[in-house]
Design a protein around this motif. Sequence first.
Motif, PDB file in Angstrom:
ATOM      1  N   ALA A 153      51.292  36.195  44.678  1.00 21.24           N
ATOM      2  CA  ALA A 153      50.499  37.817  45.126  1.00 21.24           C
ATOM      3  C   ALA A 153      49.458  38.132  44.413  1.00 21.24           C
ATOM      4  O   ALA A 153      48.770  38.892  43.814  1.00 21.24           O
ATOM      5  CB  ALA A 153      52.074  39.160  45.365  1.00 21.24           C
ATOM      6  N   LEU A 154      50.227  38.183  42.826  1.00 28.79           N
ATOM      7  CA  LEU A 154      49.499  38.596  41.566  1.00 28.79           C
ATOM      8  C   LEU A 154      48.043  37.505  41.375  1.00 28.79           C
ATOM      9  O   LEU A 154      46.883  38.438  41.513  1.00 28.79           O
ATOM     10  CB  LEU A 154      50.778  38.341  40.151  1.00 28.79           C
ATOM     11  N   VAL A 155      48.179  36.254  41.463  1.00 27.17           N
ATOM     12  CA  VAL A 155      46.749  35.974  41.906  1.00 27.17           C
ATOM     13  C   VAL A 155      45.890  35.966  42.533  1.00 27.17           C
ATOM     14  O   VAL A 155      44.790  36.154  42.577  1.00 27.17           O
ATOM     15  CB  VAL A 155      47.611  33.876  41.646  1.00 27.17           C
ATOM     16  N   SER A 156      46.778  36.797  43.585  1.00 24.45           N
ATOM     17  CA  SER A 156      45.016  37.104  45.054  1.00 24.45           C
ATOM     18  C   SER A 156      44.866  38.142  44.485  1.00 24.45           C
ATOM     19  O   SER A 156      43.932  38.209  44.870  1.00 24.45           O
ATOM     20  CB  SER A 156      46.345  37.076  45.979  1.00 24.45           C
ATOM     21  N   ILE A 157      45.797  39.073  44.037  1.00 25.68           N
ATOM     22  CA  ILE A 157      44.444  40.261  43.573  1.00 25.68           C
ATOM     23  C   ILE A 157      44.004  39.917  42.908  1.00 25.68           C
ATOM     24  O   ILE A 157      42.896  40.201  43.013  1.00 25.68           O
ATOM     25  CB  ILE A 157      46.296  41.493  43.546  1.00 25.68           C
ATOM     26  N   ALA A 158      44.470  39.148  42.197  1.00 24.90           N
ATOM     27  CA  ALA A 158      43.341  38.987  40.765  1.00 24.90           C
ATOM     28  C   ALA A 158      42.191  38.843  41.443  1.00 24.90           C
ATOM     29  O   ALA A 158      40.899  38.841  40.958  1.00 24.90           O
ATOM     30  CB  ALA A 158      44.171  38.232  39.797  1.00 24.90           C
ATOM     31  N   ILE A 159      42.227  37.804  42.139  1.00 23.31           N
ATOM     32  CA  ILE A 159      41.033  36.764  42.176  1.00 23.31           C
ATOM     33  C   ILE A 159      40.902  36.306  43.804  1.00 23.31           C
ATOM     34  O   ILE A 159      39.331  35.323  43.812  1.00 23.31           O
ATOM     35  CB  ILE A 159      41.045  35.313  41.361  1.00 23.31           C
ATOM     36  N   PHE A 208      40.698  39.376  53.378  1.00 25.94           N
ATOM     37  CA  PHE A 208      41.595  39.335  52.875  1.00 25.94           C
ATOM     38  C   PHE A 208      43.363  39.712  53.216  1.00 25.94           C
ATOM     39  O   PHE A 208      43.753  38.600  52.306  1.00 25.94           O
ATOM     40  CB  PHE A 208      40.767  40.536  51.448  1.00 25.94           C
ATOM     41  N   VAL A 209      43.578  40.577  53.383  1.00 27.55           N
ATOM     42  CA  VAL A 209      44.728  40.999  53.505  1.00 27.55           C
ATOM     43  C   VAL A 209      45.282  39.437  54.774  1.00 27.55           C
ATOM     44  O   VAL A 209      46.540  39.201  54.506  1.00 27.55           O
ATOM     45  CB  VAL A 209      45.394  41.605  54.940  1.00 27.55           C
ATOM     46  N   PHE A 210      44.961  38.810  55.115  1.00 22.02           N
ATOM     47  CA  PHE A 210      45.657  37.677  56.055  1.00 22.02           C
ATOM     48  C   PHE A 210      45.255  36.465  55.186  1.00 22.02           C
ATOM     49  O   PHE A 210      46.081  36.084  54.305  1.00 22.02           O
ATOM     50  CB  PHE A 210      44.640  37.584  57.032  1.00 22.02           C
ATOM     51  N   ARG A 211      44.793  36.102  54.466  1.00 15.46           N
ATOM     52  CA  ARG A 211      44.249  35.192  53.245  1.00 15.46           C
ATOM     53  C   ARG A 211      45.495  35.877  52.181  1.00 15.46           C
ATOM     54  O   ARG A 211      45.917  34.864  51.583  1.00 15.46           O
ATOM     55  CB  ARG A 211      42.604  35.365  52.112  1.00 15.46           C
ATOM     56  N   ALA A 215      40.852  30.880  62.404  1.00 13.90           N
ATOM     57  CA  ALA A 215      38.967  31.100  63.015  1.00 13.90           C
ATOM     58  C   ALA A 215      38.371  32.143  60.943  1.00 13.90           C
ATOM     59  O   ALA A 215      37.174  31.279  60.625  1.00 13.90           O
ATOM     60  CB  ALA A 215      38.968  32.737  63.642  1.00 13.90           C
ATOM     61  N   ILE A 216      39.058  32.433  59.993  1.00 18.22           N
ATOM     62  CA  ILE A 216      38.701  32.405  59.123  1.00 18.22           C
ATOM     63  C   ILE A 216      38.454  31.331  58.490  1.00 18.22           C
ATOM     64  O   ILE A 216      37.382  32.028  57.353  1.00 18.22           O
ATOM     65  CB  ILE A 216      40.641  33.599  58.152  1.00 18.22           C
TER      66      ILE A 216
END
Lengths: 336, 291
Positions: A87-93, A195-198, A179-180
């Motif tokens: 989650a931290l990595v996703s929020i960042a990049i 973004f939320v799905f990814r 689809a994404i």
Amino acid sequence: MSYYLSSLVVLFVIQSILVLGLSFGYGTVGLLNFTYITFVAIGAYVGAIFTLGPPAAHSGFVYLYLGTLPWPINVLLGGVAAAIGGALVSIAILRGLRSDYLAIATVSAGFIFYTVIGDNRSIFNGWSGLYGIPNPVQGISSPAGEQLAFAGLCCIFLILTLVALTLIRRSPVGRTLRAIRDDGALVEALGRNVFVFRFWALVGSCFIAGVGGALLGEYASAFSPTAFLPPETFILFAAVILGGRGNNWGALLGAAIVPVGIAEATRYLPQIGDTTLIQDLRGGLIGIGLIVIIIFRPQGLIAERAGSILSPLFGRHDAVLRPEEQGRSKSATPRS
Amino acid sequence: MLHLSQAIGYGLVTAGILGLAAAGLSLQVSVTNFINFAYGDFVALGGYVALTAKSHGLNMYISTIVAMAGVALFSWMIYRSLYGPLRRRGSHVIALLIVSLGLSLALESLISIVWSSTQQTYGLSAQAPLHLGPFLMTSVQLEILIFAIVALGLLDLFLRFTKVGKAMRAMSCNMDLARASGIATDQMTEVVWALMGALAGLAGVMLAITISAFTPSYGFTFLFLIFAVVIIGGIGRIYGALVGALIIGVGLSIAQAYIAAQYADAIVFAILIGTLLVRPEGIFGGRLVSE
């Protein structure tokens, strides 16, 4: 030999969990998480520190001691820790980067984690790593029987992972994720928050990595920074791509062939030259295999089918998705 | 603990090597628009080819030229036989990226099989450091710095004033327009790959000399510093890459001297991630890396 065979079974089950997690993140959603092995490592370390007991019991050992928890809570906690890391990595990049630059950013994040863990002895015993990690079936029977019992326990996790991923893939969420992967901008235009799905897909993928990592640590009974260098991720990617991205049977086949098959088959080659020759042949074989697959069968050995994973068995043959076809249409103008 | 001027001196040498390597990668990425994860192993191949040339009695300069030619030829062959056909087939950039991963694994193993995985060295004699103004560097380091500057200057002249160089810049700016104006883009792309190989080979030899003892993975480790330089400078901005190289090269050696040696690489990677987030087009506004 029976000990060896049963330990191979455990390895296959654990590697299957790891490949399934990566296959979910890359195959289903198209996330190039090139530091997947870092989340495996987080799971392995966190799973281990909750079963090792107080550091004093192991002389010369330093690590963060937070208590001891019964199995399988520590394994799940390993998964949760990896998911938080994800989650931290996703929020960042995760927002906005084109997928190949996302790959570079993830490897960089992985290097930072590697350096910090290696250089700080007080977290997970630094470069020497943790050893003597117990597993829940230790000493219940002969070593071979113990391996089989542990394989059984790991199998529970494998089945849960398979069921969960199948349910997700068949749900509307699964369709949105695919689809994404195929056209993120289109999905965004249809009003979904990509973004939320990814984000949740990466978190889910990391959770599976963490659980698999905790089991891997218990299987190997030791874990140190050399176990999570970038090439380890590439080997798992090779398994996903060889088996066929975005499908669970492909992931299992990939796990059987790449991390288990190639690693174990090369063990029986006669020892010639210097000791690292076998290891080099293994790396070369995996690298060349990866190139050959992309050239001749980019959809992998088991092609992804739209619909149920049971469709190959029950004859519900939907259209076969061909990655190379998608690639062709996308790169009609190869330069943006 | 190094003095500041000493740290800057070492940093300039690193920056020269990084600049050469990054110019090659930047040129390739801007023309073919995919990231070559095997580039670090091209760099390593250069170091090892020079090792073989040197062990056959050639001096270090000739060995370096042999390495440049060898890696250029290898790089050209790889493009012709592997990436060229894949791109003509219309493979997605991700497929190309994964092929480059496979190539990286295979190439590193090949190097390890051919030259063994133990530490190698060119056996250049150790020299006393020279005082040059405020800087302190060995004559080999000074030579590396001078050669790097000369090579980058030649590259600049080549790109600016020759027909081939202009064609390359046109292609990196707009491939379709370049093709429409009659540039033979397919052949030119092959030339770009050969040039990239030569730069990788040169950087590989210089890096191998600087770190004195090297193993087959030294190129892959270096690759992420090159990525950092290319991204900070802006994708496709060859001159931006030089500034990126100065920032990373000098910053790295100051960080090693004054902050904490073991975290120097981690700091570079943090800068890299920060750049991708805050200014993904690089300092000088290269190609966007967002979707």
